[in-house]
Design a protein around this motif. Structure first.
Motif, PDB file in Angstrom:
ATOM      1  N   LYS A  55      -4.301  -0.370  -1.738  1.00  0.00           N
ATOM      2  CA  LYS A  55      -4.453   0.050  -0.145  1.00  0.00           C
ATOM      3  C   LYS A  55      -4.280   1.103   0.660  1.00  0.00           C
ATOM      4  N   ILE A  56      -4.416   1.844   1.421  1.00  0.00           N
ATOM      5  CA  ILE A  56      -3.844   2.632   1.761  1.00  0.00           C
ATOM      6  C   ILE A  56      -3.675   3.571   2.832  1.00  0.00           C
ATOM      7  N   ASN A  57      -3.512   3.776   3.763  1.00  0.00           N
ATOM      8  CA  ASN A  57      -3.102   4.373   5.284  1.00  0.00           C
ATOM      9  C   ASN A  57      -3.274   6.245   4.963  1.00  0.00           C
TER      10      ASN A  57
ATOM     11  N   ARG B   5     -10.640   7.380  -0.855  1.00  0.00           N
ATOM     12  CA  ARG B   5     -11.110   6.371  -0.401  1.00  0.00           C
ATOM     13  C   ARG B   5     -11.107   5.332  -1.483  1.00  0.00           C
TER      14      ARG B   5
ATOM     15  N   ILE C  64      -2.924  10.093   6.615  1.00  0.00           N
ATOM     16  CA  ILE C  64      -2.370   9.670   8.098  1.00  0.00           C
ATOM     17  C   ILE C  64      -2.402  11.342   8.606  1.00  0.00           C
TER      18      ILE C  64
ATOM     19  N   SER D 116      -8.872   4.096  -4.182  1.00  0.00           N
ATOM     20  CA  SER D 116      -8.730   2.364  -3.137  1.00  0.00           C
ATOM     21  C   SER D 116      -9.003   1.852  -4.121  1.00  0.00           C
TER      22      SER D 116
ATOM     23  N   GLY E  70       0.524  -1.323   0.255  1.00  0.00           N
ATOM     24  CA  GLY E  70      -0.004   0.049  -0.236  1.00  0.00           C
ATOM     25  C   GLY E  70       0.963   0.999   0.095  1.00  0.00           C
TER      26      GLY E  70
ATOM     27  N   ASN F   8       0.973   5.323   1.791  1.00  0.00           N
ATOM     28  CA  ASN F   8       0.956   6.172   2.862  1.00  0.00           C
ATOM     29  C   ASN F   8       0.892   7.623   2.315  1.00  0.00           C
TER      30      ASN F   8
END
Length: 643
Positions: free
Chosen positions: A76-78, A67, A80, A70, A37, A39
């Motif tokens: 996948k993404i995170n 989102r 922050i 994604s 993924g 960030n």
């Protein structure tokens, strides 16, 4: 023929499969470019773009966009949350992969590169309502001006006004806390964030701004570290997978309107500097008389609409021509001025007049302005009117109405020409109420119509159908909200004109006159006197003509030939009682008057107490007068003599 049909189907199916393959390959390409993924740092600038809610959850327009990205790519993404500079530093240091929403600030060096647009906003200055006289950013000198540290507005202000006294706050909450505590009275910020923050802090009634004049426009981007080509392409490809409908849905959720056209929504181009007809209100939402009329139109038609603000009249037209909008909210009916634009039926009318400053003396008639200079906005129908009908007046052209009004105030021109309602609103907005008057009579009345592409006849028919469904009473109620003085309103209780439907107006345009058949010598209903047609019918027709524009031609007919000539279409319209023998070839209006038939006898004859007394008697009647027929059909015992 069968072979051709099969071939076409194969080609069409190939196109569909190809489109699916392209989208799938884009998703696969984006996914293959990323191992695992990514960030993404998101600056917490506040609603509606990216912020932390009361539960500490990251939300906003850009968050929903990431989102969905994604979902489309399978990556996948995170997400922050970070401050502006902290988020950039994390990407530059390799601790994060992407940053959004990102705005490149002036000439500042950055390790980031723009990848694809994700949003737009505008910058404004805001001030407390108890402060007057602030027209431009230069008027802020002498004030402590609130800004958020490291923001685009701080960069803009330091470059535009290097000597400005700034009150710099670390973040949005700190700025609005200071406003709540009345530590500062003026601040610069982006629009969307400010509108929501003012509401949250219960300050929306304390501050004002000029929605028509943004300081600058901002386009924000998804950004990655320079040189990260694989991720840059993956971000682009993933954003391209998001459809216009999906993008529009997210924008409408967070921004109230969308910059993307969708099939289920008609886009209305609405110029924003034409009070009281069209403008942006304190919440930067389209407002005014025409905005309300279009909202009512949407209710009547069941169609979804969305307004696309335009900074100038010309931009409003271009929005329709280039396909960004479907409909222009309201144009003066001047077909020669707008090539390629088709006009709806008129939905409103407004007078045009010349206004002059009282300090240089009153003007009672337009002839007094001959050989003098009058201001007009360049390219408008008002300018063209003066050139055509009053060439004796010198014209000074202006780019904006405000420039024109100020020139008149300062004596640079003797007056200015404008739509009366707009001029009154402009004069009040500029703080010049009581300094101007207009000529006693309007020069002419202009008709406002919707504008669509001329070839889009289906849409034009829909627009007209919607206006047909709106009553004059409903339009009058809307007008009353925006024009307070009854004498300035178009829809007056004693208004002589009525609004025709599109079909009625089209018919009237093709029919020059309506022939009205009448029986001579029927005073006081219809008769000739001194070669002039007079009577009750004449007065009715005069009113109809005044209110609709229909012109009548009078056709005299003797009673005995009336039905014969009516059936031969020798006239189009005639007065008649609602009698059975004429229903076969005529349509009847609602009753316009009631008349009583009586039987007249000689004074030396027996009093007629009932119809039965007439048995065996001879009664003279007017030949062809149909009202008598039903009565005497029931009483054949009465002998009729037709004269």
């Amino acid at each position: 023929m069968k072979l051709k049909i099969q071939l076409i189907l194969v080609i069409l199916m190939a196109g569909v499969i190809s489109g699916i393959c392209i989208r799938d390959s884009q998703a696969a390409s984006a996914q293959n470019a990323i191992v695992g993924g990514i960030n993404i740092t998101c600056p917490m600038g506040g609603p509606p773009f990216s912020y932390l809610d009361e539960d500490g959850q990251i939300k906003g327009y850009v968050i929903d966009l990431w989102r969905l990205w994604s979902e489309k790519t399978g990556i996948k993404i995170n997400l922050i949350p970070a401050s502006w500079q902290q988020g950039i530093d994390m990407v530059c240091a390799g601790k994060a992969d992407a940053f959004a929403p990102y705005v490149h600030l002036g000439d500042q060096e950055s390790c980031l590169e723009d990848v694809t647009p994700v949003g737009r906003d505008s910058g404004y200055f805001f001030w407390r309502k108890n402060i007057s006289g602030l027209k431009s950013i230069e008027d802020l000198k002498g004030f402590r001006i609130g800004v958020i540290k490291g923001s685009s507005v701080e960069t803009y202000l330091r470059k535009k006004m290097p000597d400005a006294v700034l009150a710099v706050f670390p973040n949005s909450p700190a700025l609005f806390d200071a406003l709540k505590q009345k530590e500062i009275s003026v601040f610069l910020n982006t629009l969307q964030n400010t509108l929501r923050a003012l509401k949250k802090y219960n300050l929306e009634t304390d501050f004002q701004f000029d929605p028509q004049n943004p300081l600058f426009e901002l386009i924000s981007y998804a950004a990655v570290k320079k040189g990260n080509t694989a991720l840059s392409e993956a971000v682009k490809q993933g954003m391209n997978l998001i459809s216009a409908d999906e993008r529009a849905s997210i924008e409408r959720k967070w921004l109230d309107r969308s910059s993307f056209k969708t099939e289920d929504t008609l886009i209305i181009s609405i110029p924003i500097n034409f009070q009281p007809f069209m403008f942006l209100n304190i919440e930067s939402k389209p407002s005014g008389m025409f905005a309300d009329i279009w909202r009512l139109w949407a209710q009547k038609t069941g169609k979804k609409i969305e307004f696309l603000p335009a900074d100038t009249w010309k931009t409003g037209i271009e929005n329709v021509k280039n396909g960004k909008a479907d409909i222009h909210a309201g144009l003066f009916y001047t077909p020669e001025q707008y090539e390629g634009i088709g006009f709806s039926q008129p939905f409103y009318e407004s007078g045009v007049s010349i206004f002059f400053p009282l300090k240089y003396g009153k003007v009672s008639k337009i002839a007094e302005l001959y050989a003098q200079t009058v201001g007009a906005v360049r390219g408008t129908s008002q300018e063209k009117y003066l050139k055509k009908y009053h060439p004796e007046i010198r014209i000074s052209e202006f780019g904006t109405r405000d420039e024109m009004i100020y020139a008149a105030r300062d004596g640079k021109v003797r007056g200015f020409i404008s739509v009366s309602s707009m001029a009154e609103s402009d004069i009040s907005r500029l703080g010049l109420s009581g300094e101007f008057e207009s000529l006693p009579e309007v020069l002419y009345t202009g008709k406002f119509c919707a504008g669509v592409l001329k070839e889009n006849k289906e849409l034009l028919a829909l627009v007209n159908k919607g206006f047909d469904a709106i009553s004059d009473k409903e339009l009058a109620e809307i007008e009353k909200r925006w024009i307070s003085d009854p004498k300035d309103r178009y829809f007056k209780p004693d208004a002589k004109r009525i609004r025709l439907t599109a079909a009625e107006q089209a018919w009237l345009n093709t029919v020059k006159t309506v022939r009205f058949g009448f029986v001579e010598g029927a005073e006081p209903v219809s008769y000739y006197e001194n070669n002039e047609y007079k009577g009750l019918h004449t007065d009715y027709l005069r009113l109809i003509s005044e209110r609709t524009g229909i012109r009548f031609e009078y056709v005299p007919v003797i009673q005995a030939e009336f039905d014969l000539r009516a059936k031969a279409y020798e006239f189009d319209m005639f007065p008649s009682f609602n009698v059975p023998q004429r229903k076969s070839y005529s349509d009847f209006t609602n009753p316009i008057m009631e008349m009583t038939s009586v039987i007249i006898t000689r004074s030396d004859e027996q009093f007629i107490s009932s119809i039965s007394v007439l048995k065996g008697k001879k009664i003279a009647v007017l030949k062809g007068f149909g009202l008598n027929k039903p009565l005497f059909d029931k009483h054949p015992e009465i002998r009729l003599i037709q004269k």
